[in-house]
Design an enzyme around this catalytic site. Structure first.
Site, PDB file in Angstrom:
ATOM      1  CE  LYS A   1      -3.957   2.056   2.457  1.00  0.00           C
ATOM      2  NZ  LYS A   1      -4.908   1.914   3.571  1.00  0.00           N
TER       3      LYS A   1
ATOM      4  CB  SER B   1      -7.996   3.913   2.600  1.00  0.00           C
ATOM      5  OG  SER B   1      -7.199   3.279   3.593  1.00  0.00           O
TER       6      SER B   1
ATOM      7  CB  SER C   1      -8.632   1.117   5.603  1.00  0.00           C
ATOM      8  OG  SER C   1      -9.375   2.302   5.749  1.00  0.00           O
TER       9      SER C   1
END
Length: 489
Positions: free
Chosen positions: A78, A153, A177
């Site tokens: 990420k 996210s 997330s």
């Protein structure tokens, strides 16, 4: 070896160890798969192809050892986890050119284990969002239906795994997330106990809530990756000194004798009927496996969203002060004085959702409002923590939905941020309490995956993997894959 992208982490690692396939072949096939599917999924912001192939060739020369059982396995990162020599943007214009000079602790651990980071994955800007729609760079699509959001996210991290681009990825979870995008894409996502994995090198959103965790297609793969991430880190003052077990140790053990709580608050108004039915069926599956299902109550969880957005936004307003156009990142050219550098760089560099949360947080922390908002939110957070503590006196694990719905259409929340915030109502309490939570597939609605949430007591990830694996083996959901480019991912 055209189907390498269909193999699990464990299967891929075994083929590498037995030399059925070289690491270079695996990494080359991974990048071929990414390039083939990226126009459909849009999961990556930056690729790490040259360095990854260099690492692969070095591993093939050195050989692999039993001390590094996952050596050569590709993994995606990420883009809020800093990577030395590889752009780290947090999906924001503010950090569009940020080239870190050090690695996050989790990156060091991955390199020590021989895993190969193949690129940085798209996300909501500074991890603020539930759909990966606030990214400055692109909108990632759901692996199952490209007209739907991938969740957020960590939407890029989830979609890339579900689409078969990579066998595993790292995400971060501040209010759901990891778990929500894992649910929307039909994969396994683990948010470990707060402090279980070092946050050193994670670009902070809300420091008391953020936690890095793995995302994979199977439960055992997830446990294998967490084995490489967990442990105390002197550079992170919130890092736990708690002993780290082998998280695969209890995988395969039966769940007979476990008591699993089903909170009535998690199954009430607002939960889509198909989601509710899938979770109820999951509870029956556990009963058939010998576990006891017990209805419990978490009465203060209904206040979780309000508490979360005060605490998280307040911490974000503090953490994001450092992005000022001075030291690194975006700097406005439309300036005449120092004030202009600060104001214009932040105004132009941050997106609308980030600005919204900074403003909310600054208000909550301001003189005259601190006691009414931030302090009160902290008090209610304690009540939520006590709810869970009481529940875990009666049950071993807690079960429920991850999200009230399956993946939704792009733009569904753009005009109503409050509705968007409510989508995390089932995952937020876990972060507020610092507990471990995970998502695993438990059904489908209109062709889209439904996620089952398991919540454990502090540092009980091993027990969660035991229960998750038992459910996985008793069902077929983990074997189902989306159709990408005319073939199964």
């Amino acid at each position: 070896m055209t189907d390498l992208h269909k193999l699990s982490v464990k299967e891929l690692a075994t083929k590498i160890q037995t030399k059925d396939v070289s690491v270079e072949e695996v990494v080359t096939a991974t990048f071929n798969r990414i390039k083939e599917t990226e126009p459909v999924v849009d999961a990556f912001i930056t690729l790490n192809e040259e360095k990854a192939l260099e690492m692969a060739r070095a591993l093939d020369i050195e050989g692999n050892t039993k001390q590094a059982p996952l050596a050569g396995v590709p993994i995606g990162i990420k883009d809020n986890i800093v990577t030395k020599g590889l752009l780290t943007t947090a999906a924001s214009k503010m950090l569009y050119n940020f080239d870190p000079v050090y690695d996050a602790t989790v990156m060091t651990k991955l390199y020590d284990g021989g895993l190969i980071p193949v690129g940085k994955l798209n996300m909501d800007e500074f991890a603020m969002g539930s759909a990966t729609e606030t990214s400055y760079f692109k909108k990632t699509k759901n692996a199952w239906d490209q007209t739907k959001v991938p969740g957020g996210s960590s939407g890029g991290s989830a979609a890339a795994v579900a689409a078969g681009q990579i066998p595993a990825s790292l995400g971060s979870d501040t209010g759901g997330s990891i778990r929500q995008p894992a649910s929307f894409n039909g994969i396994v996502g683990m948010k470990p106990t707060y402090g279980r994995v070092s946050r050193f090198g994670l670009i902070a959103f809300a420091s008391s809530l953020d936690q890095i965790g793995p995302m994979t297609r199977t439960v055992e793969d997830n446990a294998l990756i967490l084995n490489h991430l967990a442990g105390h880190d002197e550079r992170d003052s919130t890092s736990a000194t708690h002993e780290v077990p082998d998280f695969t140790r209890s995988i395969g053990k039966e769940v007979k004798g476990l008591t699993i709580g089903l909170p009535k608050e998690f199954m009430g108004e607002g939960i889509h009927p198909d989601v509710k039915a899938a979770v109820e069926q999951a509870a029956k599956t556990y009963e058939a496996l010998g576990a006891t299902i017990k209805e419990i109550s978490l009465p203060y969880s209904k206040y979780g969203v309000e508490v979360y957005y005060i605490i998280a936004s307040s911490e974000a307003s503090s953490n994001l002060q450092r992005f000022d156009g001075i030291r690194y990142g975006y700097r406005s050219e439309n300036v005449k004085n120092l004030d202009d550098v600060y104001v214009n760089s932040r105004s132009e560099g941050f997106g609308a959702e980030v600005k919204r949360r900074i403003m909310l947080g600054s208000f909550s922390l301001s003189s005259g409002y601190y006691d009414a908002y931030f302090k009160k939110a902290g008090q209610v957070r304690t009540l939520i923590i006590n709810d869970f503590k009481q529940a875990f006196k009666e049950v071993d694990l807690i079960l429920g939905p991850v999200s009230p719905t399956v993946a939704f259409d792009f733009g569904a929340d753009s005009e109503d941020p409050v509705t968007a915030y409510m989508r995390d109502i089932l995952t937020i309490p876990v972060n507020l309490a610092g507990l471990p939570g995970m998502s695993l597939p438990c059904g489908f609605s209109e062709g889209l995956p439904i996620g089952l949430q398991l919540i454990g007591d502090y540092f009980e990830e091993e027990k969660m993997y035991q229960a998750a694996y038992a459910f996985e083996q008793a069902t077929e959901f983990h074997k189902m894959a989306p159709t990408i480019l005319g073939g199964n991912a």
